[in-house]
Design a protein around this motif. Structure first.
Motif, mmCIF file in Angstrom:
data_model
loop_
_atom_site.group_PDB
_atom_site.id
_atom_site.type_symbol
_atom_site.label_atom_id
_atom_site.label_comp_id
_atom_site.label_asym_id
_atom_site.label_seq_id
_atom_site.Cartn_x
_atom_site.Cartn_y
_atom_site.Cartn_z
ATOM 1 N N ARG A 176 0.809 -1.380 -0.035
ATOM 2 C CA ARG A 176 -0.097 0.043 -0.009
ATOM 3 C C ARG A 176 0.891 1.265 -0.063
ATOM 4 O O ARG A 176 1.757 1.222 0.676
ATOM 5 C CB ARG A 176 -0.716 -0.061 1.304
ATOM 6 N N TYR A 229 2.492 4.841 0.667
ATOM 7 C CA TYR A 229 2.427 5.815 1.770
ATOM 8 C C TYR A 229 1.394 6.875 1.245
ATOM 9 O O TYR A 229 1.623 7.632 0.359
ATOM 10 C CB TYR A 229 3.584 6.208 2.457
ATOM 11 N N SER A 230 0.412 7.250 2.211
ATOM 12 C CA SER A 230 -0.322 8.480 1.680
ATOM 13 C C SER A 230 -0.440 9.777 2.620
ATOM 14 O O SER A 230 -1.301 10.586 2.531
ATOM 15 C CB SER A 230 -1.912 7.834 1.796
ATOM 16 N N THR A 233 -3.333 11.416 5.500
ATOM 17 C CA THR A 233 -4.795 11.622 5.098
ATOM 18 C C THR A 233 -5.392 10.629 5.449
ATOM 19 O O THR A 233 -4.636 9.610 6.381
ATOM 20 C CB THR A 233 -4.493 11.309 3.309
#
Ligand code: FES
Length: 231
Positions: free
Chosen positions: A94, A96-97, A100
């Motif tokens: 996944r 890295y966001s 958020t």
């Protein structure tokens, strides 16, 4: 909206490191409520100053501090596992966001900082009160312990990135604003502390826990205190 979009997968997947960390925090909070210790022999317990009710806000301030974020993002979530690594190392991959989704809560750090800064005078007041002992003015080892804890927490809060943002003029250009009008001295001083923010964060956490345990040990009858000076 699917829960999976709000709750990070780390909370949904079995992750013994994450859950043992959550369990440790939960047990610590439970212990603070189950074994209240307002103070002993003139010493006020730092976790109860001014009141245990505001602990959640202080806890959230710590939890959203960059020093602790770095720890749990890397070692508990593996998200990301390092500064230059943008994806998780496991199969989920996944990306890295940042701050958020669920982690948006980390942006509230500056507001938690105001609460934490507001209670700092209470720590100094508790130190002052500890100097009045048995109708005399006395300096005891415990008072020095409280002073060390108070100074460590104060310096840690002052070294916070949100404080740096305020002193820097709330702008991204640190060299052209309020800071330069002040001659840059406060900003430069804060920058020096800010460079050591992580060490200060862990030191202040260790000291506040040690101060709590020290006062509890005194209350349990351990002979750990002595008088240095009586006036
Ligand atoms: Fe650590 Fe603000 S970033 S206390």
């Amino acid at each position: 909206m699917s829960l999976k979009k709000i709750i990070p997968p780390e909370f949904l997947e079995p992750n013994w490191r994450l859950w043992s960390f959550v369990l440790l925090i939960a047990l610590g909070i439970l212990a603070l409520f189950a074994f209240p210790m307002k103070g002993y022999d003139g010493y006020i317990d730092p976790f109860y100053s001014p009141t245990v009710v505001i602990l959640p806000l202080i806890g959230l301030f710590r939890l959203t501090c960059y020093a602790f974020r770095k720890y749990y993002h890397r070692h508990l979530f593996g998200h990301p596992p390092g500064c230059s690594v943008s994806e998780r190392l496991n199969e989920a991959k996944r990306a890295y966001s940042g701050e958020t989704g669920f982690f948006r809560v980390e942006n509230l750090h500056r507001y938690f900082m105001y609460f934490s800064a507001a209670i700092l005078p209470f720590f100094f007041y508790d130190f002052y009160l500890s100097l009045f002992w048995q109708h005399s003015l006395a300096l005891r080892f415990g008072s020095l312990f409280m002073l060390a804890d108070t100074l460590a927490v104060t310096i840690w809060v002052f070294s916070c990135h949100s404080v740096r943002h305020i002193i820097g003029g709330r702008l991204d250009c640190f060299s052209c604003t309020f800071a330069s009008r002040l001659g840059g001295s406060v900003f430069k001083f804060q920058s020096r502390l800010n460079a050591r923010h992580e060490a200060l964060a862990w030191a202040s956490l260790a000291l506040i826990i040690a101060a709590d345990l020290y006062i509890r040990a005194l209350a349990a009858g351990l002979p750990l205190d002595f008088t240095i000076l009586v006036l």
